[in-house]
Design an enzyme around this catalytic site. Structure first.
Site, short mmCIF file in Angstrom:
data_model
loop_
_atom_site.label_atom_id
_atom_site.label_comp_id
_atom_site.label_asym_id
_atom_site.label_seq_id
_atom_site.Cartn_x
_atom_site.Cartn_y
_atom_site.Cartn_z
N PRO A 185 0.84 -1.21 0.00
CA PRO A 185 0.00 0.00 0.00
C PRO A 185 0.87 1.26 0.00
O PRO A 185 1.87 1.33 0.72
CB PRO A 185 -0.80 -0.12 1.30
CG PRO A 185 -0.75 -1.57 1.66
CD PRO A 185 0.59 -2.05 1.18
N ASP A 254 3.69 17.13 10.52
CA ASP A 254 4.65 17.91 9.74
C ASP A 254 4.56 17.59 8.25
O ASP A 254 4.90 18.41 7.40
CB ASP A 254 6.09 17.63 10.22
CG ASP A 254 6.34 18.17 11.62
OD1 ASP A 254 5.40 18.76 12.20
OD2 ASP A 254 7.46 18.00 12.13
N ALA A 269 -0.45 8.31 13.61
CA ALA A 269 0.18 9.62 13.48
C ALA A 269 -0.26 10.59 14.57
O ALA A 269 -1.28 10.41 15.24
CB ALA A 269 -0.16 10.21 12.11
N SER A 270 0.55 11.63 14.72
CA SER A 270 0.25 12.72 15.66
C SER A 270 0.44 14.04 14.93
O SER A 270 1.28 14.16 14.05
CB SER A 270 1.19 12.65 16.87
OG SER A 270 0.92 13.68 17.79
N GLU A 319 0.82 -0.48 9.76
CA GLU A 319 1.90 -0.13 8.83
C GLU A 319 1.89 -0.95 7.53
O GLU A 319 2.94 -1.35 7.01
CB GLU A 319 3.27 -0.26 9.53
CG GLU A 319 3.40 0.64 10.74
CD GLU A 319 4.82 0.72 11.29
OE1 GLU A 319 5.74 0.21 10.62
OE2 GLU A 319 5.00 1.29 12.38
N LEU A 322 -1.07 -5.78 7.30
CA LEU A 322 -2.26 -6.63 7.47
C LEU A 322 -3.28 -6.47 6.35
O LEU A 322 -4.09 -7.37 6.12
CB LEU A 322 -2.94 -6.32 8.81
CG LEU A 322 -2.09 -6.49 10.07
CD1 LEU A 322 -2.91 -6.12 11.30
CD2 LEU A 322 -1.56 -7.91 10.18
N ILE A 325 -6.15 -0.04 4.08
CA ILE A 325 -7.16 0.85 4.66
C ILE A 325 -7.86 1.57 3.51
O ILE A 325 -7.20 2.16 2.65
CB ILE A 325 -6.51 1.85 5.63
CG1 ILE A 325 -5.90 1.10 6.83
CG2 ILE A 325 -7.53 2.88 6.12
CD1 ILE A 325 -4.90 1.92 7.62
N TYR A 527 11.78 15.48 19.71
CA TYR A 527 12.37 15.35 18.37
C TYR A 527 13.85 15.67 18.46
O TYR A 527 14.25 16.66 19.10
CB TYR A 527 11.75 16.38 17.44
CG TYR A 527 10.85 15.85 16.35
CD1 TYR A 527 11.39 15.33 15.18
CD2 TYR A 527 9.47 15.89 16.48
CE1 TYR A 527 10.56 14.87 14.17
CE2 TYR A 527 8.63 15.44 15.48
CZ TYR A 527 9.19 14.93 14.32
OH TYR A 527 8.37 14.48 13.32
#
Length: 634
Positions: A185, A254, A269-270, A319, A322, A325, A527
């Site tokens: 994907p 970002d 994600a954030s 990730e 599986l 999405i 970071y």
């Protein structure tokens, strides 16, 4: 000239599904004009980050930035030029050229029965063209980009397919499972964990499933404040469409300009504004994923259910190992009427961390609050464009105010950027409280303009990595999350470990810096930015990865996580089993075996099934004596 836009259209149903009303649950099934065309190389660099027309470059010994999409566009950057010269002992080489597309590409492995059924039994668009395959063979790790520049990829995908909806994905997964074709994907291609990098040892036909044509908004429910999008929609497209309706998801990683909704879910994600809107797991109501064993989804869209383990969380962070999405139901909120930037200055990083801890303890965080250490502060100041004589005089006065009247040492000073969102009175109340807390830790306001610059420059900084590589510097970021009582310690230990490893590798010119980007009740995200000039190093990426490996060992020894939001991918799979325990990795493997028995989703992420990853160059992994002493003081 503007990039050709991608358009996907479908008919709006005449009647809504049973139990809904058009007033509350508008079945828009609306096409979205994307900023990224189907032939992504027409708008985006094939060899690095971002738009084709946006780039740092050297001109007459000065670093400049071109393009029309960012605040630095068209600017000369003499201060940044001086910073680069001072930090890396480097004079710009304007004669260096960027790489050109290769003349030939690796010959594709072809599974004839699969291709015959794809062409004869489906309407899925596909391509065997070399350039289409190459630009989807990688993400954005330093290793990916260095390999592209030096034509090191021995294996690239053999076929690219562009499904247009959930049903076409179902067809593709069934065909791939039937004929034992590997599926990879691919969304925005912004991964910095190696998650979408083409497995180099895979012997089967590799088919990249590009989700870019699955970018519709399927429906919007204003009463419930929920929306359903297909997974291939790009972040900036998603927000643009919602803002036309007066709504927002508020998720701004970002990589927001180029990453996709499906990628956000697949990596947990954030975003920069998670304090108000939450991380992706807080925003997801429901998600559909197609696997070889069937479609995994939760039938109910209620806000919370107690119905055994939540299978949304099997999909979140999977990730690409599986399934695919295809659709995501998200929470939305009205666009806030007021958005205001701010910034703060602190005498040192430790005082700044204490401020961040107190803000989190009192749960009064603005939409975004990010603290940068002295090295990053000086770097950010250097990125300012050249100023007029009057503006330079004003800056001198401000510096004198900080150093003389405030008594702050410029070699220790650090800063925080702020973003407030909400109703006018709420923003004013929050600003007053934040500045009051800052004062307790010797912090003081530094203006909204600096805050806005710091926030927006996040999108520009990503372009520096490729320019640095062009000039003989390898650089990349890595992140972690850590409990509050170990935050400052971890920053000190990791930076000290990087310094000692640079000395061991005879690296003289480098930079290592840190920033606290997200805060929680129990800890924070940190970071790190690391880069060095490579001289007489045959394989600088191998050395970089060895040092980063040591830094990650230090992070883990200090109580930090394997990743806060970048994910595990291939480059951190070395530690995954220890991070989740043998029992946890066995549980994941059991789910993988059930959902994907033929391992067609063999990306090699999390627990590599077939590809044995090359270990980093041999190096010590035990904490340094100085680090051990620091820990003993805790």
């Amino acid at each position: 000239m503007a990039a050709k836009r991608n358009t996907v259209t479908t008919q709006i149903p005449e009647t809504p599904p049973e139990g809904t009303s058009l007033a509350l649950d508008t079945r828009l099934s609306r096409h979205v004009e994307s900023v990224i065309p189907k032939k992504r190389q027409e708008a985006l660099k094939w060899y690095g980050w971002g738009y084709n027309d946006s780039q740092f470059y050297g001109q007459q010994g000065i670093i400049c930035f071109k393009g029309d999409k960012y605040p630095l566009s068209g600017c000369e950057l003499p201060s940044f030029t001086n910073w680069v010269k001072s930090k890396f002992n480097l004079d710009l080489d304007a004669k260096r050229t960027y790489p050109q597309l290769p003349e030939t590409y690796p010959k594709p492995v072809q599974n004839a029965p699969f291709l015959n059924e794809l062409r004869g039994c489906t309407k899925v668009e596909h391509s065997l063209e070399g350039v289409d395959r190459l630009v989807r063979s990688h993400g954005q790790t330093l290793n990916d980009i260095y390999s592209l520049w030096h034509n090191k990829f021995e294996r690239i995908p053999d076929l690219v397919v562009w499904p247009r909806c959930h049903d076409e994905v179902v067809q593709l997964v069934r065909l791939a499972h039937k004929h034992n074709v590997m599926l990879l994907p691919f969304g925005g291609g912004t991964s910095v964990s190696g998650a979408v990098t083409c497995p180099q040892k895979e012997e089967r036909m590799i088919c990249v499933l590009d989700t870019s044509q699955m970018n519709r908004m399927l429906w919007l429910n204003r009463e419930n404040l929920t929306v359903c999008f297909e997974s291939g929609i790009v972040g900036q497209d998603l927000e643009r469409v919602l803002r036309e309706q007066g709504l927002t998801v508020g998720h701004e990683p970002d990589s927001y300009e180029f990453s996709t909704l499906g990628g956000w879910v697949a990596t947990r994600a954030s975003g920069m504004k998670k304090n108000v809107y939450g991380n992706i797991e807080d925003l997801v109501v429901r998600v559909r994923m197609v696997t070889p064993s069937g479609t995994l989804e939760r039938e109910c869209s209620a806000p919370r259910v107690s119905c055994g383990p939540d299978f949304n969380h099997i999909i979140l962070g999977s990730e690409g190992t599986l399934g695919v999405i295809t659709e995501v139901v998200l929470k939305v909120r009205p666009v806030p009427p007021v958005q205001r930037y701010g910034s703060l200055v602190f005498p040192d990083f430790e005082q700044g961390v204490l401020f961040m801890r107190e803000v989190a303890r009192r749960r009064c965080q603005p939409a975004s609050v990010r603290l940068m250490d002295n090295e990053q502060f000086l770097f950010g100041q250097a990125l300012k464009p050249e100023k007029s004589w009057l503006a330079s005089c004003l800056d001198a006065i401000k510096q004198r105010y900080v150093t003389v009247w405030k008594g702050i040492d410029l070699t220790h000073i650090c800063a925080a950027t702020l973003l407030f969102e909400g109703e006018q009175k709420d923003v004013q109340r929050q600003e007053a409280l934040i500045y009051e807390i800052a004062a307790r830790y010797k912090g003081f306001p530094a203006g909204g303009q600096n805050g806005e610059r710091g926030y927006l420059f996040t999108f520009v900084i990503a372009y520096i990595r490729d320019f640095a590589l062009h000039q003989g510097i390898v650089a990349e970021s890595f992140e972690t999350s850590v409990p509050w009582d170990r935050c400052s310690l971890l920053c000190r230990c990791v930076k000290q470990r990087v310094v000692s490893e640079c000395a061991r590798h005879n690296i003289l010119h480098y930079t290592i810096s840190a920033r606290v980007t997200q805060t929680y009740d129990a800890g924070a995200c940190i970071y790190f930015y690391f880069g060095f000039r490579y001289l007489n190093i045959p394989d600088p990426v191998e050395v970089f990865e060895a040092i980063e490996h040591c830094a990650r060992e230090e992070i883990l020894a200090c109580g930090g996580s394997l990743s806060h939001h970048h994910g595990v991918g291939k480059i951190r799979s070395h530690w995954y089993r220890n991070a989740v325990t043998e029992t946890g990795s066995a549980l994941y493997s059991a789910a993988k075996q059930h959902l994907d028995p033929r391992n067609i989703f063999a990306a090699g992420n999390l627990l590599p099934a077939q590809e044995k990853l090359k270990k980093p160059a041999a190096t010590t992994t035990t904490p340094t004596a100085a680090t051990a002493a620091l820990k003993a003081k805790l």
